[in-house]
Design a protein around this motif. Structure first.
Motif, short mmCIF file in Angstrom:
data_model
loop_
_atom_site.label_atom_id
_atom_site.label_comp_id
_atom_site.label_asym_id
_atom_site.label_seq_id
_atom_site.Cartn_x
_atom_site.Cartn_y
_atom_site.Cartn_z
N ASN A 133 10.42 5.74 0.32
CA ASN A 133 10.84 5.45 -1.05
C ASN A 133 9.67 5.59 -2.02
OD1 ASN A 133 12.97 2.66 0.00
ND2 ASN A 133 13.34 4.85 0.07
N LEU A 134 8.51 5.07 -1.63
CA LEU A 134 7.32 5.16 -2.48
C LEU A 134 6.92 6.61 -2.69
CD1 LEU A 134 5.09 2.26 -1.07
CD2 LEU A 134 6.45 2.25 -3.16
N THR A 135 7.02 7.43 -1.64
CA THR A 135 6.64 8.83 -1.74
C THR A 135 7.53 9.58 -2.72
OG1 THR A 135 5.88 8.76 0.55
CG2 THR A 135 6.17 10.93 -0.42
N GLN A 136 8.81 9.23 -2.71
CA GLN A 136 9.73 9.87 -3.66
C GLN A 136 9.38 9.53 -5.10
OE1 GLN A 136 13.98 9.38 -2.49
NE2 GLN A 136 13.09 8.56 -0.62
N MET A 137 8.95 8.28 -5.32
CA MET A 137 8.62 7.86 -6.68
C MET A 137 7.24 8.29 -7.12
SD MET A 137 10.23 4.00 -7.00
CE MET A 137 9.20 3.28 -5.72
N LEU A 138 6.27 8.21 -6.20
CA LEU A 138 4.86 8.39 -6.56
C LEU A 138 4.24 9.67 -6.03
CD1 LEU A 138 3.67 4.72 -5.86
CD2 LEU A 138 4.52 5.66 -8.00
N GLY A 139 4.98 10.42 -5.22
CA GLY A 139 4.40 11.60 -4.61
C GLY A 139 3.41 11.23 -3.52
N GLU A 140 2.29 11.95 -3.45
CA GLU A 140 1.30 11.71 -2.41
C GLU A 140 0.70 10.31 -2.50
OE1 GLU A 140 0.32 13.64 0.22
OE2 GLU A 140 2.07 14.81 -0.35
N LYS A 141 0.66 9.74 -3.70
CA LYS A 141 0.11 8.38 -3.85
C LYS A 141 0.93 7.35 -3.09
CE LYS A 141 -1.63 9.26 -8.54
NZ LYS A 141 -1.52 8.87 -9.97
N GLY A 142 2.20 7.66 -2.83
CA GLY A 142 3.09 6.70 -2.18
C GLY A 142 2.93 6.59 -0.69
N LYS A 143 2.09 7.42 -0.07
CA LYS A 143 1.92 7.35 1.38
C LYS A 143 1.13 6.11 1.81
CE LYS A 143 2.45 12.27 2.30
NZ LYS A 143 1.86 13.49 2.90
N MET A 144 0.34 5.56 0.92
CA MET A 144 -0.36 4.29 1.08
C MET A 144 -1.40 4.31 2.20
SD MET A 144 1.24 3.27 -1.44
CE MET A 144 0.21 1.83 -1.67
N SER A 145 -2.39 3.46 2.03
CA SER A 145 -3.49 3.37 3.00
C SER A 145 -3.16 2.38 4.11
CB SER A 145 -4.78 2.94 2.29
OG SER A 145 -4.64 1.61 1.78
N LEU A 146 -4.05 2.30 5.09
CA LEU A 146 -3.87 1.40 6.23
C LEU A 146 -3.80 -0.05 5.78
CD1 LEU A 146 -3.70 1.06 9.31
CD2 LEU A 146 -6.21 0.95 9.35
N TYR A 147 -4.56 -0.41 4.74
CA TYR A 147 -4.56 -1.79 4.25
C TYR A 147 -3.16 -2.23 3.86
CZ TYR A 147 -4.64 -5.32 0.56
OH TYR A 147 -4.35 -6.40 -0.23
N TRP A 148 -2.48 -1.40 3.06
CA TRP A 148 -1.15 -1.77 2.58
C TRP A 148 -0.16 -1.83 3.73
CZ3 TRP A 148 -0.71 -3.52 -2.23
CH2 TRP A 148 -1.70 -3.17 -3.16
N LYS A 149 -0.19 -0.86 4.61
CA LYS A 149 0.77 -0.84 5.73
C LYS A 149 0.57 -2.04 6.65
CE LYS A 149 1.18 4.21 5.72
NZ LYS A 149 0.96 5.46 6.49
N THR A 150 -0.70 -2.36 6.93
CA THR A 150 -0.99 -3.50 7.81
C THR A 150 -0.58 -4.81 7.15
OG1 THR A 150 -2.89 -2.31 8.74
CG2 THR A 150 -2.80 -4.68 9.11
N ALA A 151 -0.85 -4.92 5.87
CA ALA A 151 -0.48 -6.15 5.15
C ALA A 151 1.03 -6.34 5.14
CB ALA A 151 -1.02 -6.09 3.72
N TRP A 152 1.79 -5.30 4.88
CA TRP A 152 3.24 -5.41 4.79
C TRP A 152 3.89 -5.71 6.14
CZ3 TRP A 152 3.26 -0.52 1.31
CH2 TRP A 152 3.14 -0.91 -0.03
N ILE A 153 3.41 -5.06 7.18
CA ILE A 153 4.10 -5.18 8.46
C ILE A 153 3.58 -6.34 9.29
CG2 ILE A 153 2.55 -3.76 9.89
CD1 ILE A 153 6.40 -3.60 9.88
N CYS A 154 2.36 -6.82 8.99
CA CYS A 154 1.75 -7.83 9.86
C CYS A 154 1.19 -9.04 9.11
CB CYS A 154 0.63 -7.16 10.68
SG CYS A 154 -0.19 -8.28 11.85
N THR A 155 0.13 -8.84 8.33
CA THR A 155 -0.60 -9.99 7.80
C THR A 155 0.23 -10.83 6.83
OG1 THR A 155 -1.60 -8.60 6.08
CG2 THR A 155 -2.85 -8.92 8.12
N SER A 156 0.99 -10.18 5.94
CA SER A 156 1.78 -10.94 4.96
C SER A 156 2.85 -11.81 5.62
CB SER A 156 2.42 -10.00 3.94
OG SER A 156 1.45 -9.43 3.11
N PRO A 157 3.73 -11.24 6.49
CA PRO A 157 4.76 -12.10 7.09
C PRO A 157 4.19 -13.18 7.99
CG PRO A 157 4.83 -9.87 8.01
CD PRO A 157 3.93 -9.82 6.83
N PHE A 158 3.18 -12.85 8.79
CA PHE A 158 2.65 -13.86 9.71
C PHE A 158 1.87 -14.94 8.97
CE2 PHE A 158 3.29 -10.52 13.00
CZ PHE A 158 4.08 -11.28 13.87
#
Length: 645
Positions: free
Chosen positions: A505-530
């Motif tokens: 979804n982010l890629t559709q809105m933001l293009g290449e910027k929407g692929k996101m770095s490891l920090y964001w992916k790790t935070a969303w899938i792991c650190t934030s919920p736990f």
């Protein structure tokens, strides 16, 4: 469309891209959109930068060891705050729906999250306006005193007929008291029903002014305090201030995002101007450096206290307005290709800087006040909202031209409150208008009815015993319920809707910027919920009831609080059952799967490797998703005409 350009002049067509198949976008009145990007950013700032930054953040930092509080606050901000802030804005922007209707598009079984968020916004808005009314009362009282050529009204309140003279201490006499006696006259707000002559607590004039003139918790010169068991009569001056506050909010809301968007030019910028003025003035005061040191230098012993981390997490939620649903609502009014990543970073950084700036301004004044009283900074204030409504006015009254500084301060507090109140109410109004789209054409009437009902519901808060009810709502409405809802929100989006789909979804809105770095992916899938699960667990096992001998609240006070919590939390299982029952499928398993991953969501899911014509960042904004051929995700190819998908 360029992310910095104004929103398309045809919102109905632009929004149809976000509604697969044009299910409702073709017939329902169009949802409003921001006139330009600046209004959205300022609205987010106005929502997130609120009263919590000015009096709650410095108070918590003071309570939990000064600088030691900053470490867990910054940690929680990076682990949970920033990721969830961006997640909510992007979530609303992509699906272009309010905080309730959006779940039908993604994870229908989680519809109760949106309902709970709207209820939380409603509960907070009802009592939040009371703080604004207190601020308005102080503003007018100070302005009238200035025109009359009198001192600020709390400076000599001990001589007033409304004061309880035996327990009232004039600030000018503090310097002649010894330190042990000063400890009993610290200007703090303590809501207690214990008021016997044999157990008198000596209070400053500012304390008694807040209790007796503003809140009218006591009759003239008396010691009996009104409470939940005897609410007393309606405080007429506060009633006028509440009505005035609601009127200002109503004017900002009545025309939708186009009117509230204009209002934020004032509500989002005014506080920064006043804060820097107060910081400059505070830093120039004698002994200000001692207060700033207390705020910056950490007490590492407090860092190991789990309560410090819990308080930091709660402040993050209140400060950023995460998990309220309001950010999803604000994002839903954006153009599809708006650079929400940039917006999220800007606002979250500004919010943190505002908290720190407010802390520096407050603690510089507290250092000055500590020097005047000849006590340590840690003894200047104890707890509660006294930092804004007792201690700061006390300090301002000792400055040159106190009327000017007091008026500026209370204007700042009020504008902070207005910005947040607009965001909270807009979430409620968006829910109603999304549920009944025909009401969008009758926005003024809809806003009038909702604001009127909120005004009437809030009347018990401005009775003489209403401060107890205020405390209950303040403790329960946005406490554990907010943590609970926030935890389920990030879990449902990242674990059920899916991180991969969200990144697409982010890629559709933001293009290449929407692929996101490891920090964001790790935070969303792991650190934030736990992290949130851990905080919620700690909050539950450390629960302490409000009703005790010190507070004087009856046992049923906590019962009222649990009812508020229950009304929010019970929405999750109730609506989950409703959605499963209504879902397509012949068996329970099929119904559950459809409620978790609806067919409509699967049909409109896009790959990050789409051809140019299918990428929304480069197509005609009026093209609907239903015009695209079906995509075979197993074979990673589009199905040609005449073939079965």
């Amino acid at each position: 469309m360029d992310s910095g350009s104004a929103v398309d002049s045809k919102p109905t067509e632009a929004k149809s891209t976000l509604e697969p198949g044009g299910s409702q976008g073709d017939t329902a009145p169009a949802r409003g959109q921001w006139t330009n990007k600046t209004e959205f950013v300022l609205s987010c700032i106005s929502l997130s930068v609120g009263l919590g930054n000015v009096w709650r953040f410095p108070y918590l930092a003071y309570t939990y060891g000064g600088g030691a509080f900053l470490i867990p606050y910054i940690c929680v901000l990076f682990l949970v705050g920033k990721p969830m802030y961006f997640m909510e804005i992007a979530f609303g922007q992509y699906h272009a729906e309010g905080p309730v209707k959006i779940w039908k598009r993604v994870v229908p079984i989680a519809k109760g999250i949106g309902i709970a968020q709207v209820l939380i916004c409603l509960f907070i808005a009802i009592y939040y306006i009371i703080i604004m009314a207190w601020t308005m009362y102080y503003f007018w009282a100070t302005l009238i005193a200035a025109f009359k050529g009198e001192d600020v009204p709390w400076a000599n309140f001990c001589q007033s007929e409304w004061a309880h003279t035996p327990s009232c201490i004039t600030p000018k006499n503090l310097g002649r008291q010894d330190e042990s006696e000063l400890a009993t006259v610290i200007p703090t707000v303590i809501f207690t029903n214990i008021s016997t002559d044999s157990n008198l607590r000596r209070e400053s004039g500012a304390q008694q002014y807040f209790d007796r003139a503003v809140l009218m918790k006591y009759d003239q010169g008396q010691t009996y305090k009104y409470n939940l068991n005897n609410m007393g009569s309606v405080n007429l001056p506060l009633l006028a201030c509440v009505a005035g506050s609601w009127l200002i909010v109503f004017i900002s809301l009545v025309k939708g995002v186009k009117s509230s968007g204009k209002a934020v030019y004032v509500t989002a910028t005014m506080p920064f101007v006043v804060l820097f003025i107060l910081l400059g003035r505070g830093a120039s005061l004698p002994n200000a450096l001692e207060g700033i040191k207390y705020f910056i230098v950490p007490n590492f012993e407090r860092l190991l206290d789990i309560q410090t981390w819990k308080a930091a997490a709660e402040q993050m939620f209140y400060s950023l307005a995460v998990a309220f649903g309001s950010l999803t609502m604000l994002g839903s009014y954006n153009s599809f290709n708006n650079n929400c990543y940039q917006d999220g970073i800007i606002v979250s950084v500004l919010d943190t800087l505002t908290s720190v700036t407010a802390g520096l301004a407050m603690f510089s004044v507290l250092g000055y006040l500590a020097g005047q009283q000849d006590v340590g900074v840690e003894n200047v204030v104890a707890s509660g909202p006294g930092l804004a409504f007792v201690t700061f006015p006390e300090a301002l009254s000792q400055m040159p031209i106190p009327h000017l500084w007091a008026i500026l301060f209370f204007i700042m507090l009020f504008t902070l409150g207005v910005g947040t109140q607009i965001g909270l109410m807009e979430s409620v109004i968006t829910f109603v208008c999304d549920r009944f789209p025909q009401l969008r054409k009758r926005r003024p009437l809809t806003v009038t009815v909702i604001v009127g009902l909120c005004f009437l519901t809030g009347l018990p808060f401005i009775t003489q015993g209403g401060s107890d009810l205020f405390d209950i709502f303040n403790e329960y409405a946005g406490g554990i319920a907010l943590l609970f809802v926030g935890t389920f929100e990030v879990v449902c989006i990242m674990w059920i809707y899916g991180l991969k789909r969200f990144i697409n979804n982010l890629t559709q809105m933001l293009g290449e910027k929407g692929k996101m770095s490891l920090y964001w992916k790790t935070a969303w899938i792991c650190t934030s919920p736990f992290t949130l699960i851990f905080i919620l667990f700690v909050a539950l096992i450390n629960y302490k009831p409000m009703s005790n001998e010190l507070s004087g609240l009856p046992a049923y006070a906590d019962g009222i609080g649990w009812v508020l919590l229950g009304l929010c939390i019970i929405q999750l299982p109730i609506w989950a059952v409703v959605v499963v029952v209504r879902s397509k499928g012949d068996t329970l398993r099929e119904k559950i799967l459809e409620s978790l991953w609806p067919e409509s969501s699967m049909e409109t899911e896009k790959s990050t490797e789409l051809p140019v014509w299918e990428n929304k960042t480069s197509t005609d904004p009026t093209r609907k998703d239903s015009e695209a051929p079906p995509y075979d995700y197993d074979n990673k190819a589009y199905v040609k005409d005449g073939e079965d998908s």
